[in-house]
Design a protein around this motif. Sequence first.
Motif, PDB file in Angstrom:
ATOM      1  N   TYR A  90      14.289   7.380  -0.137  1.00 44.52           N
ATOM      2  CA  TYR A  90      14.056   6.229   0.737  1.00 44.52           C
ATOM      3  C   TYR A  90      12.831   6.410   1.625  1.00 44.52           C
ATOM      4  O   TYR A  90      12.112   5.459   1.908  1.00 44.52           O
ATOM      5  N   SER A  91      12.571   7.607   2.057  1.00 43.48           N
ATOM      6  CA  SER A  91      11.434   7.839   2.961  1.00 43.48           C
ATOM      7  C   SER A  91      10.105   7.960   2.222  1.00 43.48           C
ATOM      8  O   SER A  91       9.073   8.180   2.844  1.00 43.48           O
ATOM      9  N   ASN A  92      10.120   7.797   0.917  1.00 44.61           N
ATOM     10  CA  ASN A  92       8.917   8.000   0.104  1.00 44.61           C
ATOM     11  C   ASN A  92       8.002   6.773   0.033  1.00 44.61           C
ATOM     12  O   ASN A  92       7.104   6.734  -0.791  1.00 44.61           O
ATOM     13  N   PHE A  93       8.222   5.782   0.873  1.00 47.25           N
ATOM     14  CA  PHE A  93       7.326   4.624   0.853  1.00 47.25           C
ATOM     15  C   PHE A  93       7.198   4.018   2.243  1.00 47.25           C
ATOM     16  O   PHE A  93       8.073   4.171   3.083  1.00 47.25           O
ATOM     17  N   SER A  94       6.076   3.377   2.449  1.00 46.84           N
ATOM     18  CA  SER A  94       5.853   2.607   3.666  1.00 46.84           C
ATOM     19  C   SER A  94       5.310   1.248   3.254  1.00 46.84           C
ATOM     20  O   SER A  94       4.781   1.086   2.156  1.00 46.84           O
ATOM     21  N   PHE A  95       5.430   0.283   4.137  1.00 43.65           N
ATOM     22  CA  PHE A  95       4.913  -1.047   3.853  1.00 43.65           C
ATOM     23  C   PHE A  95       3.408  -0.997   3.606  1.00 43.65           C
ATOM     24  O   PHE A  95       2.893  -1.664   2.726  1.00 43.65           O
ATOM     25  N   ARG A  96       2.715  -0.218   4.401  1.00 46.17           N
ATOM     26  CA  ARG A  96       1.255  -0.129   4.265  1.00 46.17           C
ATOM     27  C   ARG A  96       0.861   0.405   2.897  1.00 46.17           C
ATOM     28  O   ARG A  96      -0.039  -0.116   2.242  1.00 46.17           O
ATOM     29  N   GLU A  97       1.554   1.445   2.465  1.00 51.96           N
ATOM     30  CA  GLU A  97       1.297   2.061   1.159  1.00 51.96           C
ATOM     31  C   GLU A  97       1.497   1.052   0.020  1.00 51.96           C
ATOM     32  O   GLU A  97       0.666   0.927  -0.872  1.00 51.96           O
ATOM     33  N   ILE A  98       2.605   0.366   0.069  1.00 51.41           N
ATOM     34  CA  ILE A  98       2.929  -0.604  -0.972  1.00 51.41           C
ATOM     35  C   ILE A  98       1.940  -1.766  -0.955  1.00 51.41           C
ATOM     36  O   ILE A  98       1.477  -2.210  -2.001  1.00 51.41           O
ATOM     37  N   ALA A  99       1.608  -2.235   0.241  1.00 54.48           N
ATOM     38  CA  ALA A  99       0.648  -3.331   0.365  1.00 54.48           C
ATOM     39  C   ALA A  99      -0.695  -2.941  -0.235  1.00 54.48           C
ATOM     40  O   ALA A  99      -1.309  -3.720  -0.974  1.00 54.48           O
ATOM     41  N   THR A 100      -1.139  -1.735   0.054  1.00 54.51           N
ATOM     42  CA  THR A 100      -2.419  -1.247  -0.476  1.00 54.51           C
ATOM     43  C   THR A 100      -2.389  -1.205  -1.992  1.00 54.51           C
ATOM     44  O   THR A 100      -3.356  -1.595  -2.652  1.00 54.51           O
ATOM     45  N   GLU A 101      -1.283  -0.755  -2.541  1.00 52.41           N
ATOM     46  CA  GLU A 101      -1.160  -0.654  -3.995  1.00 52.41           C
ATOM     47  C   GLU A 101      -1.277  -2.015  -4.681  1.00 52.41           C
ATOM     48  O   GLU A 101      -1.837  -2.126  -5.768  1.00 52.41           O
ATOM     49  N   ILE A 102      -0.751  -3.041  -4.036  1.00 47.70           N
ATOM     50  CA  ILE A 102      -0.800  -4.388  -4.608  1.00 47.70           C
ATOM     51  C   ILE A 102      -2.119  -5.087  -4.264  1.00 47.70           C
ATOM     52  O   ILE A 102      -2.561  -5.965  -4.981  1.00 47.70           O
ATOM     53  N   GLY A 103      -2.711  -4.672  -3.147  1.00 48.31           N
ATOM     54  CA  GLY A 103      -3.936  -5.327  -2.714  1.00 48.31           C
ATOM     55  C   GLY A 103      -3.686  -6.469  -1.751  1.00 48.31           C
ATOM     56  O   GLY A 103      -4.408  -7.461  -1.740  1.00 48.31           O
ATOM     57  N   ILE A 104      -2.620  -6.330  -0.945  1.00 46.56           N
ATOM     58  CA  ILE A 104      -2.315  -7.332   0.076  1.00 46.56           C
ATOM     59  C   ILE A 104      -2.226  -6.632   1.422  1.00 46.56           C
ATOM     60  O   ILE A 104      -2.255  -5.399   1.503  1.00 46.56           O
ATOM     61  N   LYS A 105      -2.113  -7.409   2.482  1.00 43.87           N
ATOM     62  CA  LYS A 105      -1.986  -6.845   3.824  1.00 43.87           C
ATOM     63  C   LYS A 105      -0.524  -6.481   4.091  1.00 43.87           C
ATOM     64  O   LYS A 105       0.384  -7.096   3.548  1.00 43.87           O
ATOM     65  N   SER A 106      -0.343  -5.506   4.952  1.00 42.12           N
ATOM     66  CA  SER A 106       1.002  -5.066   5.315  1.00 42.12           C
ATOM     67  C   SER A 106       1.842  -6.222   5.860  1.00 42.12           C
ATOM     68  O   SER A 106       3.042  -6.299   5.604  1.00 42.12           O
ATOM     69  N   ALA A 107       1.219  -7.128   6.581  1.00 47.80           N
ATOM     70  CA  ALA A 107       1.941  -8.288   7.122  1.00 47.80           C
ATOM     71  C   ALA A 107       2.534  -9.142   5.999  1.00 47.80           C
ATOM     72  O   ALA A 107       3.589  -9.762   6.178  1.00 47.80           O
ATOM     73  N   SER A 108       1.886  -9.149   4.838  1.00 51.27           N
ATOM     74  CA  SER A 108       2.409  -9.911   3.701  1.00 51.27           C
ATOM     75  C   SER A 108       3.698  -9.295   3.170  1.00 51.27           C
ATOM     76  O   SER A 108       4.564 -10.004   2.660  1.00 51.27           O
ATOM     77  N   VAL A 109       3.827  -7.988   3.269  1.00 50.74           N
ATOM     78  CA  VAL A 109       5.065  -7.327   2.861  1.00 50.74           C
ATOM     79  C   VAL A 109       6.183  -7.787   3.796  1.00 50.74           C
ATOM     80  O   VAL A 109       7.273  -8.126   3.353  1.00 50.74           O
ATOM     81  N   HIS A 110       5.871  -7.828   5.097  1.00 46.78           N
ATOM     82  CA  HIS A 110       6.865  -8.266   6.088  1.00 46.78           C
ATOM     83  C   HIS A 110       7.272  -9.718   5.889  1.00 46.78           C
ATOM     84  O   HIS A 110       8.376 -10.105   6.270  1.00 46.78           O
ATOM     85  N   TYR A 111       6.404 -10.514   5.304  1.00 43.86           N
ATOM     86  CA  TYR A 111       6.738 -11.898   5.015  1.00 43.86           C
ATOM     87  C   TYR A 111       7.918 -11.965   4.036  1.00 43.86           C
ATOM     88  O   TYR A 111       8.838 -12.762   4.208  1.00 43.86           O
ATOM     89  N   HIS A 112       7.872 -11.104   3.023  1.00 42.99           N
ATOM     90  CA  HIS A 112       8.925 -11.086   2.007  1.00 42.99           C
ATOM     91  C   HIS A 112      10.153 -10.280   2.458  1.00 42.99           C
ATOM     92  O   HIS A 112      11.281 -10.631   2.122  1.00 42.99           O
ATOM     93  N   PHE A 113       9.894  -9.203   3.175  1.00 44.20           N
ATOM     94  CA  PHE A 113      10.957  -8.293   3.615  1.00 44.20           C
ATOM     95  C   PHE A 113      10.676  -7.922   5.065  1.00 44.20           C
ATOM     96  O   PHE A 113       9.840  -7.052   5.328  1.00 44.20           O
TER      97      PHE A 113
END
Length: 174
Positions: free
Chosen positions: A20-43
Amino acid sequence: MSNREKLLNIAEDKVRQGGYSNFSFREIATEIGIKSASVHYHFPTKADLGAAVAHQYTEAFMKALGDISDIMEKGDNPIDVYTNIFRNALLEDNKMCLCGLLGAQNESLPEKVQVEVQRFFNKNLTWLTAAHRALGSENPTQAAITTVSLLEGAMMISKALNDHSYFKLVTSDI
């Protein structure tokens, strides 16, 4: 594939690789090419994303299992079908069962994620109990618990020792 689906898939992959600790919103956002705030939009929270990942994993796992009577009508053993899902995850994808990995971290997980992990195991035990009952097991509930415990444990030992022959040895008679 939508950004939401991409987020879920990347998060699942990261959890299956390191918990569970192996990811952050920033990391995932970077991988997709979106901003971290966009991750928060969905989750809105990491707990929301973690729970959604575990829920999606459970649904995909149960779908892959299929209907016990359909499996048996084909002349196949449902326990073999169950075992092969674990086998393929470990031997082909080199990954742990997502909910097995999360279950080992249960005390440190947010409640939403714990609920989804429990849901995974409850659904699996129900399916396995029915499968063992259909196969004529004397104690299908015990057989179900033994099956899932054996597979999760064999997976963990094989990953810890970096040697999949342990999994192969344990599952050769299943």
